[in-house]
Design a protein around this motif. Sequence first.
Motif, PDB file in Angstrom:
ATOM      1  N   TYR A 187       0.830  -1.203   0.000  1.00 45.65           N
ATOM      2  CA  TYR A 187       0.000   0.000   0.000  1.00 45.65           C
ATOM      3  C   TYR A 187       0.868   1.259   0.000  1.00 45.65           C
ATOM      4  N   ASP A 212       0.961   6.633  -6.687  1.00 44.26           N
ATOM      5  CA  ASP A 212      -0.259   7.400  -6.919  1.00 44.26           C
ATOM      6  C   ASP A 212       0.004   8.895  -6.757  1.00 44.26           C
ATOM      7  N   SER A 221      -4.789   8.890  -8.805  1.00 45.08           N
ATOM      8  CA  SER A 221      -6.150   9.201  -8.344  1.00 45.08           C
ATOM      9  C   SER A 221      -6.644  10.513  -8.949  1.00 45.08           C
ATOM     10  N   LEU A 241      -9.021  17.997   1.294  1.00 45.69           N
ATOM     11  CA  LEU A 241     -10.030  17.326   0.466  1.00 45.69           C
ATOM     12  C   LEU A 241     -10.081  17.828  -0.967  1.00 45.69           C
ATOM     13  N   LEU A 282      -5.781  10.372  -0.223  1.00 44.18           N
ATOM     14  CA  LEU A 282      -6.310  10.194   1.133  1.00 44.18           C
ATOM     15  C   LEU A 282      -6.926   8.805   1.264  1.00 44.18           C
ATOM     16  N   SER A 283      -6.644   8.149   2.355  1.00 40.92           N
ATOM     17  CA  SER A 283      -7.103   6.775   2.509  1.00 40.92           C
ATOM     18  C   SER A 283      -7.525   6.537   3.958  1.00 40.92           C
ATOM     19  N   PRO A 284      -8.645   5.843   4.174  1.00 39.89           N
ATOM     20  CA  PRO A 284      -9.220   5.723   5.519  1.00 39.89           C
ATOM     21  C   PRO A 284      -8.608   4.607   6.365  1.00 39.89           C
ATOM     22  N   LYS A 329      -6.597   1.985   5.877  1.00 41.20           N
ATOM     23  CA  LYS A 329      -6.938   0.673   5.337  1.00 41.20           C
ATOM     24  C   LYS A 329      -5.754  -0.060   4.719  1.00 41.20           C
ATOM     25  N   ARG A 361      -7.828  -0.776  -4.143  1.00 40.20           N
ATOM     26  CA  ARG A 361      -8.880   0.260  -4.144  1.00 40.20           C
ATOM     27  C   ARG A 361      -8.371   1.609  -3.630  1.00 40.20           C
ATOM     28  N   VAL A 362      -7.228   2.030  -4.115  1.00 35.54           N
ATOM     29  CA  VAL A 362      -6.642   3.275  -3.619  1.00 35.54           C
ATOM     30  C   VAL A 362      -7.462   4.496  -4.084  1.00 35.54           C
ATOM     31  N   SER A 363      -7.733   4.586  -5.375  1.00 40.72           N
ATOM     32  CA  SER A 363      -8.526   5.724  -5.861  1.00 40.72           C
ATOM     33  C   SER A 363      -9.936   5.690  -5.284  1.00 40.72           C
ATOM     34  N   ALA A 374     -10.712   4.541  -2.377  1.00 41.39           N
ATOM     35  CA  ALA A 374     -10.566   4.990  -0.984  1.00 41.39           C
ATOM     36  C   ALA A 374     -10.455   6.513  -0.931  1.00 41.39           C
ATOM     37  N   ASP A 375      -9.690   7.069  -1.853  1.00 41.90           N
ATOM     38  CA  ASP A 375      -9.517   8.525  -1.915  1.00 41.90           C
ATOM     39  C   ASP A 375     -10.872   9.211  -2.170  1.00 41.90           C
ATOM     40  N   ARG A 376     -11.644   8.622  -3.085  1.00 44.11           N
ATOM     41  CA  ARG A 376     -12.975   9.150  -3.387  1.00 44.11           C
ATOM     42  C   ARG A 376     -13.858   9.089  -2.133  1.00 44.11           C
ATOM     43  N   PHE A 377     -13.762   7.968  -1.437  1.00 49.93           N
ATOM     44  CA  PHE A 377     -14.537   7.722  -0.213  1.00 49.93           C
ATOM     45  C   PHE A 377     -14.231   8.795   0.846  1.00 49.93           C
ATOM     46  N   VAL A 378     -12.939   9.066   1.040  1.00 43.82           N
ATOM     47  CA  VAL A 378     -12.558  10.068   2.050  1.00 43.82           C
ATOM     48  C   VAL A 378     -12.982  11.467   1.612  1.00 43.82           C
ATOM     49  N   ARG A 379     -12.720  11.804   0.340  1.00 42.38           N
ATOM     50  CA  ARG A 379     -13.068  13.159  -0.138  1.00 42.38           C
ATOM     51  C   ARG A 379     -14.564  13.420  -0.082  1.00 42.38           C
TER      52      ARG A 379
END
Lengths: 325, 325
Positions: free
Chosen positions: A119, A126, A132, A282, A289-291, A293, B130-132, B134-139
Motif C-alpha cells: 500500500y 499514486d 487518483s 479534500l 487520502l485513505s481511511p 486501510k 482500491r486506492v482511488s 478509498a480517496d474518493r470515499f474520504v473526499r
Amino acid sequence: MAAAADEHQPSETPPLLLVHRLPRFKLSFFPFLQTEYTVLDPLADPPDPSFPDLSKSARIMLCVGPTPVGSDELDRYPAVECVVGSSAGLNHIDLAACRRRGVRVTSAGDAFSDDVADYAVGLAIDVLRRVSAADRFVRAGSWPVQKEYLLGSKVSGKRVGIVGLGSIGSRVAKRFEAFGCTIAYNSRSMKSHVSYTYYANVVDLASNTDILIVCCALTNETYHVINNDVMTALGKTGIIVNVGRGALIDEKELVEFLVRGELGGAGLDVFEHEPHVPKELLTLDSVVLSPHKAVFTPESFAALEKVVLGNIQAFFSNEPLLTEI
Amino acid sequence: MAAAADEHQPSETPPLLLVHRLPRFKLSFFPFLQTEYTVLDPLADPPDPSFPDLSKSARIMLCVGPTPVGSDELDRYPAVECVVGSSAGLNHIDLAACRRRGVRVTSAGDAFSDDVADYAVGLAIDVLRRVSAADRFVRAGSWPVQKEYLLGSKVSGKRVGIVGLGSIGSRVAKRFEAFGCTIAYNSRSMKSHVSYTYYANVVDLASNTDILIVCCALTNETYHVINNDVMTALGKTGIIVNVGRGALIDEKELVEFLVRGELGGAGLDVFEHEPHVPKELLTLDSVVLSPHKAVFTPESFAALEKVVLGNIQAFFSNEPLLTEI
C-alpha cells in the motif's frame, strides 16, 4: 494440563474470552472465535446480562483494532493476564501499565507487513504519478474538454527515505529497489544486515530523500517526528507517505506545507484524529487520502485470524505466545 | 559532409523540419527544435505562408504523439526520407507504406519504458487495493459516516501475466518480482534470457494469472487480443491493466465483464476511442481510469527530447539513427 484440556476437549463452558473494542470495530472480523470460546462483548446487542460477572474472571482480552487499553481498563478487568492485540502498531496499549501488572501483550506480528508495504508503494506511485487525480479527471468528463493537467513526477530512480526499517519498512525498501530507487533510512539504531544508508536524524534523511515513507511505531519518542524541519528539508518536490500512525506527523504543519505548495505531495492512510481528515486536504490534487486501510485485505485478515487464534490457543495451553512483545 | 555542416555550422537557413501533429498534440512539447531547425508546422497559428512550398522539400518529419502517418501523408510530403516518431508504440504509422517508399522510421525507444512500467504497477496496486476508490470515499466525507466498503485484494504473492515482454514488460516483471509475485508472459516467441513461464497463447496465460498486464505493440495480430475468452479465463478475481493501446482489448466486452462483475477490475490508461471513455465505467469502483498518461513525466519528456533530437541530428549528419525500427 487443565488449560490444555480446555482447548482440546470441548467442555460445558468454553474458556472465557473478553473482547475489548470501540463501537466502530466490528466483532464480525472474528467469526471463528464464537465456536471455541465464551465471547464476552461489552457492546453486545442486546446486552449480555452475564457480562458484568463473567468479565471479572476473564484471563485473556482480545483488543480489536486500536481500541485504547490503559490503567482504567486493566482495573475494570482484574483477572486479565494477557492482552491479545490485533494491530501491527500497539500505541493504543499502555505497555508500561501492562508491564507493571505483569500483563502480557501480543501484536499482529508480520500478518499485515506485506499489505502495508504494498500500500505504501501504491500511495507513493499514486501521489507522484497523480493516478487518483487522473481518475478523478476522467470521471469528471474533463479529458475531451480540458487539454492539460499536472504531469506528476517519475518514480524510478528516486531517492526513497524510510522512517522505521522494521518488518514493514524493510519490505518497502525491497520493493522500491526494483524500481531502481536508492534507499536510505532512519531507525533507533543502524541495522548491520542491510547496506542502505543510515541517518541517525530524520532531518538529515529528509534532506537526502525524494519519497519519505513513514512506517515506524508511534511512541513518545516518535510523536510528531515528521515536523516543520523535516518537511522543510524534504522540500517542494519531496513527498511523504504515512502508513504508520497519524500522530507521527505534525498534521497541522503538514496541511500548511501542502496548501502552500512547499511540499510536493502526500499519501496518507492515517491521520491524527481519525476519522477526521483536515478539510483543506479534500480539494488538493497533490494528496491521496485513505481511511486507515493499508492492512485491509481478505488475505491479511486470514493471516491475522491465524496469529490471534494462535496466541489465544497458546495462552490457554500454557505454550509460548506467538507474537509476545 | 554538407549535411554534417548543416548541423555544426549555423547557416542562413537551418535545415527544414516538418512537424506532423493533431491539434491536441502541442508543439510546445518540443521547444528545443525551434532554435536549430526551420520548423514547418501545418497547424501554426497564425498560418505559416511558406508552409505549402517548403513542406514539399522537407526530408524529415517529426510525428508528434500518435498522429496517423499513412500513404496520404507520405504523398503530401514527397521529399520525406525519415519519420521521427515520438511515441513508444508506432501503430499510427503505416510501416508497410513507409517501407515501400524507402522511408525510415524511428521510435521513442526506451525513453518511456520505466515510466510506463511504474504506472502499470501503480494501476495494478490501485485497482487491487482500491486506492482511488478509498480517496474518493474520504473526499466524499464518507469515512466518519459509512462503516464498511470493499476490502480489495492483496498484491504480494499474486500471479502476474504479462502480454508483451519487451522493454516495458520486462521492467514490469522486475518490479512485481520484488512483491513476491510469480511472473508469466505471452509474446511472439519465447525469450531465452528469462526464466518466467511462457505461454504461446493469451488464454492459457490468463488462466494462470491474477493480474494481467497488457503492454504489447498494437498490430493486426494483436488487435483485440484481450477478448471474451481471455476475460473468461481471467475470471471474477482477475484484473487487467492496459498501458499499451486501447484496441488491444475488445472494449465492448470488457465493459460488459466489468459491469456484470465477471472480472475483478481494470486499470486503464488507454481506450479504443480516446478521449472517449465508455460511460458505464465512470461509476464503477472496480476500475481506475487514466487519460493516456503513463508516459507523462518531466523526466520522460527530457529523455524523449534527447532521443528525438539525437535521431534528427543523426539523420542530418548521415550517422546511424538511434532508434530506427
